[in-house]
Design an enzyme around this catalytic site. Structure first.
Site, PDB file in Angstrom:
ATOM      1  N   LYS A   1       2.675   2.085   2.550  1.00  0.00           N
ATOM      2  CA  LYS A   1       2.601   2.617   3.913  1.00  0.00           C
ATOM      3  C   LYS A   1       3.629   1.875   4.762  1.00  0.00           C
ATOM      4  CE  LYS A   1      -1.618   4.005   5.653  1.00  0.00           C
ATOM      5  NZ  LYS A   1      -3.003   3.847   6.160  1.00  0.00           N
TER       6      LYS A   1
ATOM      7  N   LYS B   1       0.838  -1.213   0.000  1.00  0.00           N
ATOM      8  CA  LYS B   1       0.000   0.000   0.000  1.00  0.00           C
ATOM      9  C   LYS B   1       0.869   1.258   0.000  1.00  0.00           C
ATOM     10  CE  LYS B   1      -2.877  -1.147   3.617  1.00  0.00           C
ATOM     11  NZ  LYS B   1      -3.912  -0.836   4.619  1.00  0.00           N
TER      12      LYS B   1
HETATM   13  N1  C2G Z   1     -10.444   6.269   9.952  1.00  0.00           N
HETATM   14  C1  C2G Z   1     -11.434   7.125  10.439  1.00  0.00           C
HETATM   15  N2  C2G Z   1     -11.073   8.339  10.929  1.00  0.00           N
HETATM   16  C2  C2G Z   1      -9.773   8.720  10.956  1.00  0.00           C
HETATM   17  C3  C2G Z   1      -8.769   7.853  10.475  1.00  0.00           C
HETATM   18  C4  C2G Z   1      -9.132   6.613   9.966  1.00  0.00           C
HETATM   19  O1  C2G Z   1     -12.623   6.790  10.423  1.00  0.00           O
HETATM   20  N3  C2G Z   1      -9.469   9.956  11.450  1.00  0.00           N
HETATM   21  C5  C2G Z   1     -10.860   4.978   9.412  1.00  0.00           C
HETATM   22  C6  C2G Z   1     -10.465   4.797   7.943  1.00  0.00           C
HETATM   23  O2  C2G Z   1     -11.431   5.393   7.092  1.00  0.00           O
HETATM   24  C7  C2G Z   1     -10.453   3.275   7.816  1.00  0.00           C
HETATM   25  C8  C2G Z   1     -10.024   2.808   9.230  1.00  0.00           C
HETATM   26  O3  C2G Z   1     -10.204   3.927  10.115  1.00  0.00           O
HETATM   27  O4  C2G Z   1     -11.748   2.774   7.520  1.00  0.00           O
HETATM   28  C9  C2G Z   1      -8.577   2.384   9.277  1.00  0.00           C
HETATM   29  O5  C2G Z   1      -7.805   3.454   8.767  1.00  0.00           O
HETATM   30  P1  C2G Z   1      -6.259   3.133   8.388  1.00  0.00           P
HETATM   31  O6  C2G Z   1      -5.623   2.477   9.546  1.00  0.00           O
HETATM   32  O7  C2G Z   1      -5.676   4.373   7.823  1.00  0.00           O
HETATM   33  O8  C2G Z   1      -6.416   2.013   7.283  1.00  0.00           O
HETATM   34  P2  C2G Z   1      -6.254   2.186   5.697  1.00  0.00           P
HETATM   35  O9  C2G Z   1      -4.853   2.522   5.367  1.00  0.00           O
HETATM   36  O10 C2G Z   1      -7.341   3.062   5.235  1.00  0.00           O
HETATM   37  O11 C2G Z   1      -6.460   0.662   5.218  1.00  0.00           O
HETATM   38  O12 C2G Z   1      -8.159  -2.647   2.295  1.00  0.00           O
HETATM   39  C10 C2G Z   1      -8.468  -1.458   3.016  1.00  0.00           C
HETATM   40  C11 C2G Z   1      -7.245  -0.915   3.711  1.00  0.00           C
HETATM   41  O13 C2G Z   1      -6.608  -1.914   4.473  1.00  0.00           O
HETATM   42  C12 C2G Z   1      -7.631   0.242   4.607  1.00  0.00           C
END
Ligand code: C2G
Length: 155
Positions: free
Chosen positions: A46, A44
């Site tokens: 990341k 990703k």
């Molecule tokens: N999230 C949120 N509010 C934030 C930060 C994140 O609601 N301030 C939500 C994101 O929208 C996501 C979840 O928390 O649904 C996890 O966020 P991340 O850890 O950043 O995960 P991400 O990189 O979006 O990975 O296949 C899908 C991916 O694995 C999602």
């Protein structure tokens, strides 16, 4: 029984993650969370500060979460939905529309993100503490301005 599924990295676990998981839990009876492995995060683009093992343990400890599975890649979602008998697949709104192709298997939901917080923002603040102070000073000045405006309004 209604089963809800979501995925995420959940690095530097924060209030945005907690609020999302809490709201996801309200959508059903069981919440399954796919936590991105370190290898998938690399795909990703990341790099997480916290290892997969620790991120998975932290998410497992959240009382809203019933099961944690590893997310090894983009392609596993469809099979996960089938294997876990998922009724609702839900993500934060930054993913709006991205998983609508799965709607033949279950309901797809996107919940509003929590503003002002992200793992990326935390990393930036931790790497540049001065910026954190600047943010705090700006917040204090905004509060002071509100007090002044209210005072002027009373005179
Ligand atoms: N999230 C949120 N509010 C934030 C930060 C994140 O609601 N301030 C939500 C994101 O929208 C996501 C979840 O928390 O649904 C996890 O966020 P991340 O850890 O950043 O995960 P991400 O990189 O979006 O990975 O296949 C899908 C991916 O694995 C999602």
């Amino acid at each position: 029984m209604t089963t809800v599924l979501t995925y995420g990295t959940f690095d530097l676990f924060h209030i945005g993650h907690v609020r999302l998981l809490s709201r996801l839990a309200e959508l059903g009876d069981e919440l399954v969370v796919g936590v991105s492995t370190d290898e998938f995060n690399a795909l990703k683009g990341k790099t997480s500060i916290i290892s997969y093992a620790d991120r998975a343990e932290i998410v497992s400890a959240v009382r809203h979460v019933d099961k944690v599975i590893p997310e090894n890649g983009w392609e596993q979602k469809r099979q996960d939905l089938i294997d876990h008998g998922v009724d609702v697949f839900a993500m934060g709104s930054d993913w709006q529309g991205k998983f609508d192709d799965l709607s033949d298997l279950c309901e797809i939901r996107y919940l509003d993100r929590t503003d002002g917080i992200s793992s990326t923002k935390l990393k930036e603040q931790l790497s540049d503490p001065v910026s954190l102070d600047v943010d705090r000073v700006r917040e204090a000045l905004d509060t002071l301005q509100q007090v002044v405006d209210n005072y002027r309004g009373l005179r």
